[in-house]
Every structure is written in C-alpha cells, then in structure tokens.
Enzyme design. Sequence first.
Site, PDB file in Angstrom:
ATOM      1  N   LYS A 126       0.877  -1.183   0.000  1.00  0.00           N
ATOM      2  CA  LYS A 126       0.000   0.000   0.000  1.00  0.00           C
ATOM      3  C   LYS A 126       0.907   1.224   0.000  1.00  0.00           C
ATOM      4  CE  LYS A 126      -4.392   1.091   0.165  1.00  0.00           C
ATOM      5  NZ  LYS A 126      -5.557   0.408  -0.415  1.00  0.00           N
ATOM      6  N   ASP A 166      -6.905   4.426  -4.603  1.00  0.00           N
ATOM      7  CA  ASP A 166      -7.597   4.288  -3.314  1.00  0.00           C
ATOM      8  C   ASP A 166      -8.209   5.670  -3.064  1.00  0.00           C
ATOM      9  OD1 ASP A 166      -7.903   2.383  -0.851  1.00  0.00           O
ATOM     10  OD2 ASP A 166      -7.321   4.268   0.070  1.00  0.00           O
TER      11      ASP A 166
HETATM   12  P1  NDP Z   1     -12.952   7.950  -2.759  1.00  0.00           P
HETATM   13  O1  NDP Z   1     -11.896   8.951  -2.480  1.00  0.00           O
HETATM   14  O2  NDP Z   1     -13.432   7.797  -4.139  1.00  0.00           O
HETATM   15  O3  NDP Z   1     -14.231   8.228  -1.815  1.00  0.00           O
HETATM   16  C1  NDP Z   1     -14.154   8.246  -0.429  1.00  0.00           C
HETATM   17  C2  NDP Z   1     -15.498   8.719   0.114  1.00  0.00           C
HETATM   18  O4  NDP Z   1     -15.472   8.637   1.522  1.00  0.00           O
HETATM   19  C3  NDP Z   1     -15.807  10.172  -0.205  1.00  0.00           C
HETATM   20  O5  NDP Z   1     -17.190  10.319  -0.308  1.00  0.00           O
HETATM   21  C4  NDP Z   1     -15.269  10.928   0.992  1.00  0.00           C
HETATM   22  O6  NDP Z   1     -15.918  12.166   1.219  1.00  0.00           O
HETATM   23  C5  NDP Z   1     -15.567   9.959   2.098  1.00  0.00           C
HETATM   24  N1  NDP Z   1     -14.543  10.063   3.171  1.00  0.00           N
HETATM   25  C6  NDP Z   1     -13.222   9.787   3.082  1.00  0.00           C
HETATM   26  N2  NDP Z   1     -12.601   9.992   4.243  1.00  0.00           N
HETATM   27  C7  NDP Z   1     -13.541  10.436   5.084  1.00  0.00           C
HETATM   28  C8  NDP Z   1     -13.525  10.803   6.437  1.00  0.00           C
HETATM   29  N3  NDP Z   1     -12.411  10.768   7.186  1.00  0.00           N
HETATM   30  N4  NDP Z   1     -14.706  11.195   6.977  1.00  0.00           N
HETATM   31  C9  NDP Z   1     -15.849  11.211   6.236  1.00  0.00           C
HETATM   32  N5  NDP Z   1     -15.918  10.855   4.964  1.00  0.00           N
HETATM   33  C10 NDP Z   1     -14.792  10.473   4.389  1.00  0.00           C
HETATM   34  O7  NDP Z   1     -12.393   6.575  -2.189  1.00  0.00           O
HETATM   35  P2  NDP Z   1     -12.841   5.084  -2.534  1.00  0.00           P
HETATM   36  O8  NDP Z   1     -14.292   5.032  -2.756  1.00  0.00           O
HETATM   37  O9  NDP Z   1     -11.921   4.575  -3.561  1.00  0.00           O
HETATM   38  O10 NDP Z   1     -12.470   4.338  -1.183  1.00  0.00           O
HETATM   39  C11 NDP Z   1     -13.391   4.233  -0.093  1.00  0.00           C
HETATM   40  C12 NDP Z   1     -12.953   3.114   0.831  1.00  0.00           C
HETATM   41  O11 NDP Z   1     -12.910   1.879   0.081  1.00  0.00           O
HETATM   42  C13 NDP Z   1     -11.576   3.243   1.455  1.00  0.00           C
HETATM   43  O12 NDP Z   1     -11.585   2.632   2.730  1.00  0.00           O
HETATM   44  C14 NDP Z   1     -10.682   2.443   0.519  1.00  0.00           C
HETATM   45  O13 NDP Z   1      -9.501   2.001   1.151  1.00  0.00           O
HETATM   46  C15 NDP Z   1     -11.619   1.278   0.210  1.00  0.00           C
HETATM   47  N6  NDP Z   1     -11.308   0.536  -0.998  1.00  0.00           N
HETATM   48  C16 NDP Z   1     -11.264   1.152  -2.215  1.00  0.00           C
HETATM   49  C17 NDP Z   1     -11.007   0.400  -3.354  1.00  0.00           C
HETATM   50  C18 NDP Z   1     -11.073   0.998  -4.718  1.00  0.00           C
HETATM   51  O14 NDP Z   1     -11.041   0.213  -5.695  1.00  0.00           O
HETATM   52  N7  NDP Z   1     -11.183   2.302  -4.880  1.00  0.00           N
HETATM   53  C19 NDP Z   1     -10.684  -1.039  -3.268  1.00  0.00           C
HETATM   54  C20 NDP Z   1     -10.837  -1.603  -1.945  1.00  0.00           C
HETATM   55  C21 NDP Z   1     -11.105  -0.817  -0.869  1.00  0.00           C
HETATM   56  P3  NDP Z   1     -15.474  13.486   0.391  1.00  0.00           P
HETATM   57  O15 NDP Z   1     -16.044  13.310  -0.993  1.00  0.00           O
HETATM   58  O16 NDP Z   1     -16.081  14.616   1.144  1.00  0.00           O
HETATM   59  O17 NDP Z   1     -13.988  13.488   0.405  1.00  0.00           O
END
Ligand code: NDP
Length: 451
Positions: A126, A166
């Site tokens: 990672k 991510d």
């Molecule tokens: P994105 O950046 O596309 O989206 C993240 C979302 O979560 C956004 O809506 C963001 O809000 C919100 N968010 C992030 N951090 C916080 C926080 N501290 N408090 C409140 N809201 C928060 O990320 P992903 O969708 O890619 O990833 C989401 C999760 O899935 C993570 O845990 C990641 O590790 C996991 N994951 C992702 C994969 C992938 O293929 N992308 C694969 C496997 C796991 P805002 O828009 O306001 O920033």
Amino acid sequence: MTIAEKEIKKFETSNCDQDKVFYQAMEEVIYSIGPLLESDEKYTRYAILERLVVPDRIIKFKVVWLDDNQNIMVNTGYRVQFNNALGPYKGGLRFHPTVNEGILKFLGFEQILKNALTGLPIGGGKGGSDFNPKGKSDFEVMKFCSAFMTELHKYIGPRMDIPAGDIGVGSREIGYLFGEYKKITSTYEGVLTGKPYMFGGSFMRPEATGYGVVYFTETMLEIENQESLEGKICTVSGAGNVALHVIEKLLEIGAIPVTCSDSTGTIYDARGVDLALLKELKLEKRLSLEGYKLSHPEAEFMPAYEYLEDRHAVWDIPCYAAFPCATQNELSEMDAQNLISNGCVSVSEGANMPSTPDAIAAFLSHKICFAPAKAANAGGVAVSEFEMSQNASMTKWSFEKVDEKLKETMQQICTRVALTAKDYGVEGNYVDGSNIAGFKRVADAMIAEGI
Ligand code: NDP
C-alpha cells in the site's frame, strides 16, 4: 494462555498512536486464526506471525512541487511493500491529509490477506501521501503526481510492485502517474492498474470494488438466509468510487439504496438515491453532497458536524442491508446497535475496516450476516489483476468477460470463506473464515519458500 494471546503480547509495545489502526487490524487477525495456530504447530515453529506483521520494507520520501501560485509545496510519500510470498506487491495509493505510516501499514497488512483470498498470484502492499487533492487544480494534481512518481518509479515495476488507486486516487491521478513513469523509464508497461481504458486500463476497474461487494453480499445472503437484495432497502455510506458503484449495482438488481454520505454530511432520499445526480456532483464537479437538495428538496441532508465522533447519520436509517463504503472506523458500536434494533439483516464492508471491533462483535453476537472488507471488497484488486494479465499478454477483454470473471471470483471467495468458517468450528463467522483462509494461503507459501 492460548497461542493467539501469546502472539498478541509480543506486539503490544508497537501500539504507538500512529500504529493504532494497524494494531487493531493485526489483533483481529491473530485472534481469528487462533484455531489454526492451535491445530498446526508449524505456523508457530516457522515464526509466521512475527514475519508477517513486519513489512518487507517501508519506503518514505519527500515530494516537492509547485502550486499554481509558484509556491513551493512539500509532502511526504510512502510505499509499504508488505509481503510478496504469493506474487508481486499489489495495493492502492491513498492521497489524503490523514495518511501516515501507521494507516498505510494497516491497509498493507489487510491487503496481504485480501489478495490471498482472491486466489490470484498477488502479494500485498500500500502507499500514498498526505497530499490533499481536494480543491487543487488539475495542473496542481498533475505536478504533484509527477513529483511523487519521480521518486516512486525506482521501487515499482510490473513484476515487482504494481500500485493502484484508493481514496483520492482515481483514473485522473493514475493517468498522470503513468505518464510520468513512462517519461522517466521510456517503457510502456503495466506498472499501475486502474489506468483509463484508452491506455491499458481494463473494462470495469472503476466499477469492480462496488459491484464485487454486491455480488459477495448476494452470495452470502443466499448461503445464510436463502434471500436476495431485490426490493430491499439498503443504506450506503460514502460517495466516492466504491459507494457510487455499490449504489449503481444495487439499483440494477432492483434494491433500493436510500443514503450516501461524504465528509460534509449524509443524504437520505427515501425513494432511492438519484445516481446520475450523485455522479455529476461527486465525479464531474467534485462538490459537496449538500447540492443534492437543490434538485431534490424532499431529500434530507444531515450535516456531519451535528453528529458526535462515534455516531453517523447513515446508520440511523432503518434498512435490510448496510454498506459502509467511506473510510476506516466509520461505524461504531452505537451505530451497530442502531442498525440491529432497526432490523438490519446484513452488513457488507466496502471500505477497509469501516466497523470498529465493538461494532463487529455486536453484529456477530446478533447473528447478522457480516461480510468483512478483506473478503467483500476484494473485487477491485481482482480486476486489477485481470488488468495486469491483459497488459502482459497485450490483449483486451470484453466488459462481459470481466464482469463474469469478477462475479465468479466473488462467489468463490464467499464460498471459500463460509466453508473455512465451518471447517474451523465457527460457522457463519465470515471474519474468522476470511482471516483463516487468507492467512493459511500466505503462510503456506512462506513456509514453502524458506526463510
Ligand atoms: P474515494 O476517495 O473515491 O471516496 C471516499 C469517500 O469517503 C468520499 O465520499 C469521501 O468524502 C468519504 N470520506 C473519506 N474519508 C472520510 C472521512 N475521514 N470522513 C468522512 N468521509 C470520508 O475513495 P474510494 O471510494 O476509492 O475508497 C473508499 C474506501 O474503500 C476506502 O476505505 C478504501 O480504502 C476502500 N477501498 C477502495 C477500493 C477501490 O477500488 N477504490 C478497493 C478496496 C477498498 P469526500 O467526498 O467529502 O472526500
């Protein structure tokens, strides 16, 4: 004292503040694999846990770049190359101000077992940076990505370490990172996954994690309850890549996702969320969810600041199935109790480790179908591996082929996890099933490869 308790004791001194989430992830795994450690002494004899919880290496570097006003900006970049017993290091890059070594160690550690569960030849890693892409211009993001890759390119390669996206790293960032890698090395190779389709990306990589979570949940509900998600109310947190594609697949199969959230607050739209509007707000315009109400005044917006740290508006909404898809520790014990008393039957983790240990304990003790992240969200990394295969053989698979293989992979993971849980006397416990099945595959490879 059990073997698991003895192993936990060895690592207690590493429980510093930054390492808290890493320790949380590690402790869950060690307790889960207790029955395996007790039944086969070779894992202790070969010191597998001591070797598994220390990354092969952590690369930490300075990233210096110029913003649009010609100010010199300095960030920290990381790559944690955790374990390559099963294949080259593989795992995403996260760009978010909260990124530090501890968070990346937790994510990398989880990634080892998740990748093992897919049955594909990929190890775990990672990386990322404390850079915040939010509010930055495209040029600033490009300049940051170029500076980040100037250092990172020394440590990655299509047979060595293949990063992906991510939080904060989508196809725009992957495109810039790939462009810089190509410029520096003069090679055109599959060194990153999640690339745009026009230059080496696979069909369905953006959709894969979210769709995979829904495929896994459908299989789990069929095995455990002989039920499906069709016509059921679902709650989803997050509004990023994973959340949007969970919502998309839920709508496609006739379920009714009624919530989503971002760092500013939660939308509750009882008729089912408007996916086209969400994509416009979050993907195209990169705006807050508050704007949703301008088009749908009947929906509710609940601002995040009105909630205490251990309470989240999404989990107050009654649902049949819940999908936490934002970030780690976003679903507390109190949230879990709310879900349970409102009749929730199934919880599937789209984000990595979104439920706290107490929340998971509550779900398990109430016999909720609980799909842990390392199994439920493995679809993203599985399609990343499909992208590596396509790049290596210079071929392109159709959308239908990728979708079919993704579905098959998620069904296989779910069945393997359910059977492993049964074999080790914890039927229905997908947390232990995932940890034992993933650990066993990596540990057996480590033993066979010697020290
Ligand atoms: P994105 O950046 O596309 O989206 C993240 C979302 O979560 C956004 O809506 C963001 O809000 C919100 N968010 C992030 N951090 C916080 C926080 N501290 N408090 C409140 N809201 C928060 O990320 P992903 O969708 O890619 O990833 C989401 C999760 O899935 C993570 O845990 C990641 O590790 C996991 N994951 C992702 C994969 C992938 O293929 N992308 C694969 C496997 C796991 P805002 O828009 O306001 O920033």
